[in-house]
Write a protein that holds these residues in place. Structure first.
Motif, PDB file in Angstrom:
ATOM      1  N   VAL B  28      34.978  99.646  23.758  1.00 47.13           N
ATOM      2  CA  VAL B  28      36.397  99.120  22.906  1.00 47.13           C
ATOM      3  C   VAL B  28      37.982  98.632  23.638  1.00 47.13           C
ATOM      4  CG1 VAL B  28      36.876  99.565  20.911  1.00 47.13           C
ATOM      5  CG2 VAL B  28      35.002  99.465  21.269  1.00 47.13           C
ATOM      6  N   VAL B  29      38.125 100.119  24.331  1.00 53.46           N
ATOM      7  CA  VAL B  29      39.939  99.483  24.838  1.00 53.46           C
ATOM      8  C   VAL B  29      39.758  98.484  25.576  1.00 53.46           C
ATOM      9  CG1 VAL B  29      40.887 100.970  25.964  1.00 53.46           C
ATOM     10  CG2 VAL B  29      39.838 103.118  24.900  1.00 53.46           C
ATOM     11  N   PHE B  30      38.756  98.234  26.522  1.00 54.17           N
ATOM     12  CA  PHE B  30      39.467  96.990  27.270  1.00 54.17           C
ATOM     13  C   PHE B  30      39.632  95.910  26.079  1.00 54.17           C
ATOM     14  CE2 PHE B  30      37.369  93.546  29.173  1.00 54.17           C
ATOM     15  CZ  PHE B  30      37.954  93.286  30.073  1.00 54.17           C
ATOM     16  N   GLY B  32      40.127  95.921  23.013  1.00 55.48           N
ATOM     17  CA  GLY B  32      41.516  95.899  22.719  1.00 55.48           C
ATOM     18  C   GLY B  32      42.329  95.368  22.724  1.00 55.48           C
ATOM     19  N   ILE B  33      42.598  95.644  24.582  1.00 57.74           N
ATOM     20  CA  ILE B  33      43.239  95.444  25.124  1.00 57.74           C
ATOM     21  C   ILE B  33      43.323  93.901  25.749  1.00 57.74           C
ATOM     22  CG2 ILE B  33      45.214  95.793  27.293  1.00 57.74           C
ATOM     23  CD1 ILE B  33      43.850  98.851  27.290  1.00 57.74           C
ATOM     24  N   THR B  34      42.695  93.235  26.458  1.00 57.75           N
ATOM     25  CA  THR B  34      42.681  91.469  26.245  1.00 57.75           C
ATOM     26  C   THR B  34      42.733  90.899  25.640  1.00 57.75           C
ATOM     27  OG1 THR B  34      40.350  92.359  26.688  1.00 57.75           O
ATOM     28  CG2 THR B  34      41.429  92.341  28.646  1.00 57.75           C
ATOM     29  N   LYS B  35      41.892  91.331  23.766  1.00 54.84           N
ATOM     30  CA  LYS B  35      41.683  90.526  22.651  1.00 54.84           C
ATOM     31  C   LYS B  35      43.178  90.410  21.841  1.00 54.84           C
ATOM     32  CE  LYS B  35      38.576  88.523  25.208  1.00 54.84           C
ATOM     33  NZ  LYS B  35      37.945  86.517  25.847  1.00 54.84           N
ATOM     34  N   ASP B  36      43.456  89.930  21.552  1.00 57.51           N
ATOM     35  CA  ASP B  36      44.352  89.470  20.452  1.00 57.51           C
ATOM     36  C   ASP B  36      44.486  89.796  19.352  1.00 57.51           C
ATOM     37  OD1 ASP B  36      46.130  88.763  22.704  1.00 57.51           O
ATOM     38  OD2 ASP B  36      46.790  86.335  21.699  1.00 57.51           O
ATOM     39  N   ASN B  37      43.072  89.016  18.803  1.00 53.89           N
ATOM     40  CA  ASN B  37      43.172  89.483  16.869  1.00 53.89           C
ATOM     41  C   ASN B  37      42.477  90.847  17.065  1.00 53.89           C
ATOM     42  OD1 ASN B  37      44.037  88.037  16.766  1.00 53.89           O
ATOM     43  ND2 ASN B  37      42.390  86.563  16.493  1.00 53.89           N
ATOM     44  N   PHE B  38      41.876  91.953  18.264  1.00 58.01           N
ATOM     45  CA  PHE B  38      40.656  92.758  17.906  1.00 58.01           C
ATOM     46  C   PHE B  38      41.105  94.001  17.112  1.00 58.01           C
ATOM     47  CE2 PHE B  38      38.851  96.625  18.823  1.00 58.01           C
ATOM     48  CZ  PHE B  38      37.183  95.916  19.284  1.00 58.01           C
ATOM     49  N   VAL B  39      42.466  94.875  17.323  1.00 59.57           N
ATOM     50  CA  VAL B  39      43.227  95.292  16.866  1.00 59.57           C
ATOM     51  C   VAL B  39      44.175  94.768  14.971  1.00 59.57           C
ATOM     52  CG1 VAL B  39      45.250  97.434  17.293  1.00 59.57           C
ATOM     53  CG2 VAL B  39      43.610  96.527  19.313  1.00 59.57           C
ATOM     54  N   SER B  40      43.389  94.202  14.701  1.00 66.92           N
ATOM     55  CA  SER B  40      44.184  93.735  13.680  1.00 66.92           C
ATOM     56  C   SER B  40      43.472  94.441  11.581  1.00 66.92           C
ATOM     57  CB  SER B  40      43.924  92.019  13.677  1.00 66.92           C
ATOM     58  OG  SER B  40      42.558  91.690  12.812  1.00 66.92           O
ATOM     59  N   GLN B  41      43.989  93.803  10.715  1.00 66.14           N
ATOM     60  CA  GLN B  41      43.657  94.730   9.753  1.00 66.14           C
ATOM     61  C   GLN B  41      42.502  94.204   9.013  1.00 66.14           C
ATOM     62  OE1 GLN B  41      46.488  93.825   6.437  1.00 66.14           O
ATOM     63  NE2 GLN B  41      44.610  95.593   4.938  1.00 66.14           N
ATOM     64  N   GLY B  42      42.600  92.843   9.701  1.00 60.80           N
ATOM     65  CA  GLY B  42      41.432  91.945   9.679  1.00 60.80           C
ATOM     66  C   GLY B  42      40.397  92.058   9.963  1.00 60.80           C
ATOM     67  N   ASN B  43      39.926  92.926  11.122  1.00 63.01           N
ATOM     68  CA  ASN B  43      38.732  93.240  11.886  1.00 63.01           C
ATOM     69  C   ASN B  43      38.464  94.454  11.424  1.00 63.01           C
ATOM     70  OD1 ASN B  43      37.206  92.638  14.274  1.00 63.01           O
ATOM     71  ND2 ASN B  43      38.239  94.142  16.174  1.00 63.01           N
ATOM     72  N   PHE B  44      39.422  95.342  11.362  1.00 65.13           N
ATOM     73  CA  PHE B  44      39.726  96.676  11.243  1.00 65.13           C
ATOM     74  C   PHE B  44      38.663  96.913   9.741  1.00 65.13           C
ATOM     75  CE2 PHE B  44      40.776 100.544   8.426  1.00 65.13           C
ATOM     76  CZ  PHE B  44      40.358 101.174   9.350  1.00 65.13           C
ATOM     77  N   VAL B  45      39.061  95.798   9.062  1.00 67.13           N
ATOM     78  CA  VAL B  45      38.458  95.850   7.509  1.00 67.13           C
ATOM     79  C   VAL B  45      36.970  95.233   7.597  1.00 67.13           C
ATOM     80  CG1 VAL B  45      38.843  94.822   5.421  1.00 67.13           C
ATOM     81  CG2 VAL B  45      40.703  95.516   5.812  1.00 67.13           C
ATOM     82  N   ASN B  46      36.939  94.320   8.207  1.00 62.06           N
ATOM     83  CA  ASN B  46      35.564  93.867   8.491  1.00 62.06           C
ATOM     84  C   ASN B  46      34.478  94.874   8.996  1.00 62.06           C
ATOM     85  OD1 ASN B  46      33.967  91.651   8.475  1.00 62.06           O
ATOM     86  ND2 ASN B  46      34.147  90.984  10.480  1.00 62.06           N
ATOM     87  N   LEU B  47      35.242  95.586  10.212  1.00 60.48           N
ATOM     88  CA  LEU B  47      34.226  96.531  10.987  1.00 60.48           C
ATOM     89  C   LEU B  47      33.920  97.627   9.689  1.00 60.48           C
ATOM     90  CD1 LEU B  47      33.633  97.490  13.919  1.00 60.48           C
ATOM     91  CD2 LEU B  47      35.817  98.415  13.488  1.00 60.48           C
ATOM     92  N   SER B  48      34.568  98.363   8.892  1.00 63.28           N
ATOM     93  CA  SER B  48      34.256  99.481   8.357  1.00 63.28           C
ATOM     94  C   SER B  48      33.539  99.454   7.083  1.00 63.28           C
ATOM     95  CB  SER B  48      36.097  99.622   7.915  1.00 63.28           C
ATOM     96  OG  SER B  48      36.411  99.151   6.649  1.00 63.28           O
ATOM     97  N   MET B  49      33.414  97.297   6.635  1.00 64.70           N
ATOM     98  CA  MET B  49      32.663  97.148   5.697  1.00 64.70           C
ATOM     99  C   MET B  49      31.244  97.333   5.860  1.00 64.70           C
ATOM    100  SD  MET B  49      35.008  94.433   3.581  1.00 64.70           S
ATOM    101  CE  MET B  49      33.690  93.138   2.989  1.00 64.70           C
TER     102      MET B  49
END
Lengths: 503, 333
Positions: B28-30, B32-49
């Motif tokens: 995940v850390v890898f 998160g660092i290499t891909k731009d959109n991974f750490v984003s509100q959209g992805n976070f909310v999607n994941l939590s749902m």
């Protein structure tokens, strides 16, 4: 030819904290039946397991026909000519008699000249031949499961014969046989003896021993007592040799005075005809009642039936003057009866759970709010009280019970029942596998409970403990109650003669 | 010297026992660092749902696992919940409506109906396991097929859509400036309620006791049969709720909704420390397990691994997780 077929010399074996065998010897002549006798825990089974390579002996030597051998495991023992007919047979009932005899060493043939397959024809012919030798008139293709216990035993013997066994060990072979079946077994044993096979015969049944054996070796507390010719022995002599130890262990002083009858068990009979039958006894208030007998006397089965863990066809319990219907342990617990089972690991502790959970599990019903939420504060107090009272040595009540010593685990289970405050506590082998210090503490707890007016039923296979702790001893043999002695009158001899009174 | 050896052994053990969590978090850390959109509100909310729905299923399965059982019917019961909701909560004016003459049904009533119907499936599971002593693996495998069949018969295998907006809102709306989805609130309420049940109630204590040693539990006066039945019934009721939420979230339902959720849930529980050898498992651990498993799926997606390959990875992770769990158990003997 060597004078002895089998010689075991100077055998010693220790388990952590116990010396199970101390310089034991056993010498068996060719073509004889040699009985091996001793009380529970005398070391007979351990000695046989050492011979069979199941246990590694610490010291000692084994000679077969004068030649020193080193038996590595059960398979090796079979190949060297030592076979065992187990106390509890372990056959494969779904497969045929022939397959059971030749399991692991099937006769093979080459199909089309290259493909190895089992030679069924030869296997069944050989099996039929072997069955004739043990006088069993059965089709070797029949499923083993269709045979009776005694017939299965004969199959085991046939298997031993097929391995050219020179020594056959029989551990309590008649314990579940009827009279006729015993006769049939003796005929087979005589046949084997005539062929020069040596038989080591382990049994508690005096009359059988005196009838079938040529020589008797007696063990006691892991030590070799002596070997005698059977024709010079009597039942009384054997009993004296089996129990002749000094009673040195110390027990707490008895300050209890048994009062009125609290529990009366009448005509308890198991659904299994070979388990306990027609057992009746009474238990008084403030009394420690010992339940004595040899292993296999069905004492555990009887108390587990009283507690609702086993089924009965007949029997009544009167508790404090009222008839009790106990279908499940929960019913017994509700009435105020507790049971500490014999198998601590199997039916006592919850290994992965904390000491607190282990103590409180049987009394949660008393600590409910709104019918289902627990009053944690009260439960914590309850656990703490009992852990302190029994001086259970543990870093915290949240410690997993499986990390404690056997003695402390047992104390946790006692705490479980004290927390529930029963009037009758049944304790099945309460000090088994526990060190001496913890044993004494448990005796003190029992004495204290009796003094408070609680009643205790204690099953013990340790003669000294039974005599030292009980106000009264009821003795069982072969599923029946064979007698009763008071605490003052109890001696090792009179208990042992009741415990071997097969009838 | 010896002590440091023992210490290093303990550290190695700790690493191996938590290998899956460590490896996945590293990944995940890898990502998160290499891909731009991974750490984003959209992805976070999607994941939590995604996590929310699966967490509810996992909490249900956890009870079965703690008593050394399992529940393979979970996914199909989720599907049944989704189908019932899908048939009853369509827009009044939807074309191809399943019940053409059906008016607007109270949503709470539908949810209750789902809980009851799915609960019955669980009740049957529990009775079969407790009284007929059928191994849970077989009993629930049978139920899995039965429930699937019922869904096919009921819906005629037609896909359901055109849901009412108040229903889909449950599965899609968020509060707190778009950070907190309703679904997560549902999951939190259920998580807290189940935590309370597992830790503060008699039922929870009995459940852990049965998992720790069923014979000891019986001897201690625990009503083993009743407790087992409650566990399986409650589990199925939770699957039903998950199905209700799943259909709202995806805006549609088919007989294949929830397919395969049981394995994901079992894997998540095992990763989260619910032992397949019984008696052990915490709600917090289950949440961690589900989260880790969802992160794995999302990370793979971001790394551009095709969804076909994702199945292979998931399968390997499941078996690996159970193997690590068993390893802990064997080491204790």
């Amino acid at each position: 030819m060597a004078e002895y077929r089998l010689e075991m010399l100077g055998i010693s074996k220790s388990f952590p904290g116990v010396k199970a065998l101390d310089n034991v010897s056993l010498k068996v002549r060719p073509g004889t039946v040699h009985a091996l006798m001793g009380e529970n825990g005398a070391g007979k089974s351990t000695l046989m397991k050492c011979l069979f390579g199941i246990y590694k002996m610490d010291e000692g030597e084994v000679y077969l026909d004068g030649e020193k051998v080193n038996i590595l495991n059960a398979d090796d023992a079979l190949h060297k000519g030592v076979a065992m007919v187990h106390q509890e047979l372990q056959p494969i009932p779904q497969r045929s008699i022939g397959e059971n005899i030749f399991c692991g060493r099937y006769p093979m043939k080459k199909l089309l000249g290259f493909m190895p397959v089992v030679d069924h024809k030869k296997m069944y012919e050989d099996a039929a031949e072997l069955l004739k030798e043990v006088r069993l008139d059965f089709d070797p293709k029949a499923k083993l499961g269709t045979l009776s216990v005694s017939q299965m035993q004969s199959v085991e013997i046939a298997k031993a014969v097929s391995m050219n066994a020179k020594v056959v060990i029989m551990d309590e072979p008649t314990s579940s046989l009827t009279e006729n079946e015993v006769e049939a077994l003796f005929t087979i044993i005589n046949d084997l003896r005539d062929k020069g096979v040596s038989i080591i015969y382990i049994s508690h049944k005096m009359d059988e021993i005196l009838r079938i054996s040529d020589e008797v070796t007696i063990m006691r507390d892991g030590q070799y007592i002596g070997t005698w010719e059977s024709k010079n022995l009597t039942t009384d002599m054997i009993i004296t040799q089996m129990v002749g130890r000094e009673l040195t262990e110390i027990y707490p002083k008895k300050e209890n005075t048994p009062g009125e009858v609290v529990l009366e068990v009448e005509h308890f009979s198991s659904i299994h005809p070979r388990s306990f039958q027609d057992c009746s006894f009474k238990l008084r208030k403030g009394e420690i009642l010992g339940l004595g007998g040899l292993v296999g006397a069905q004492r555990t089965e009887l108390v587990e039936a009283i507690f609702g863990m086993r089924q009965i066809v007949e029997g009544e319990i009167t508790y404090k003057g009222k008839k009790l219907k106990i279908k499940r342990p929960a019913d017994a617990i509700k009435s105020g009866i507790g049971l500490i089972t014999e198998d601590r690991r199997g039916s006592g502790i919850f290994g992965v759970l904390s000491i607190a959970d282990n103590v409180s599990v049987a009394s949660l019903n008393q600590y409910l709010k709104m019918g289902f939420v627990l009053n944690h504060k009260k439960i914590e107090d309850l656990v703490k009280d009992n852990v302190d009272k029994l001086s259970i040595k543990t870093p915290s009540s949240r410690t997993q019970i499986q990390s404690l010593s056997g003695g402390n685990q047992q104390k946790v289970i006692i705490a479980r029942w004290l927390a529930n405050n029963p009037d009758v506590l049944i304790m099945d082998e309460p000090t088994r596998g526990i060190d001496v210090g913890a044993k004494y503490e448990i005796y003190c707890i029992m004495a204290e409970l009796a003094k408070q007016g609680k009643s205790i039923i204690m099953i013990s296979s340790e003669m000294a403990e039974l005599i030292g702790m009980s106000d009264r001893i009821v003795v069982m043999c072969n599923g029946r109650i064979t007698g009763e002695v008071s605490g003052e009158e109890a001696t090792q001899e009179n208990i042992m003669s009741l415990a071997t009174k097969f009838n | 010297m010896n002590k440091s050896k023992a210490n290093s052994k303990r550290i190695v053990d700790l690493l191996i026992n938590n290998a899956i969590i460590i490896i996945l978090l590293a990944m995940v850390v890898f990502v998160g660092i290499t891909k731009d959109n991974f750490v984003s509100q959209g992805n976070f909310v999607n994941l939590s749902m995604n996590t929310a729905v699966r967490f509810i299923v996992a909490v249900g399965v956890s009870g079965c696992l703690i008593v050394k059982g399992t529940d393979l019917s979970a996914g199909r019961i989720v599907g049944m919940g989704a189908c019932i909701a899908g048939t009853l909560l369509q827009r009044v004016d939807a074309s191809n409506k399943f019940f053409p003459n059906l008016g607007e049904v109270n949503m709470l009533l539908v949810l209750l109906l789902i809980i009851v119907i799915c609960g019955i499936a669980g009740l049957v599971n529990g009775i079969i396991i407790a009284y007929l002593k059928v191994p849970p693996f077989i009993a629930t495998l049978g139920m899995q097929t039965v429930v699937y069949g019922i869904c096919l018969v009921y819906t005629g295998a037609s896909p359901l859509g055109s849901f009412r907006s108040d229903y889909t809102a449950i599965g899609t709306q968020k509060i707190l400036w778009g950070w907190l989805p309703y679904l997560v609130i549902f999951a939190l309420i259920i998580g807290v309620a189940m935590w309370f049940l597992y830790n503060m109630c008699r039922h929870g204590k009995y459940m852990y006791a049965i998992g720790g040693n069923e014979v000891s539990a019986e001897v201690s006066g625990v009503n083993v049969k009743k407790t087992l039945i409650i566990i399986y019934t409650l589990a199925a009721a939770l699957y039903g709720i998950a199905g209700f939420l799943l259909a709202a979230k995806s805006g549609g339902a088919t007989v294949n909704s929830g397919d395969g959720y049981e394995l994901e849930a079992i894997a998540a529980c095992t990763i989260g420390g619910v032992s397949t050898s019984g008696g052990v498992g915490k709600i917090s651990g289950i949440l961690l397990g589900v989260l880790v498993f969802e992160l794995l799926k999302t990370s793979l997606q971001f790394l551009g691994v095709g969804s076909d390959y994702t199945y292979i990875v998931q399968g390997v992770v499941i078996v690996f997780a159970v193997a690590l769990d068993i390893r802990k158990y064997i080491a204790k003997k």
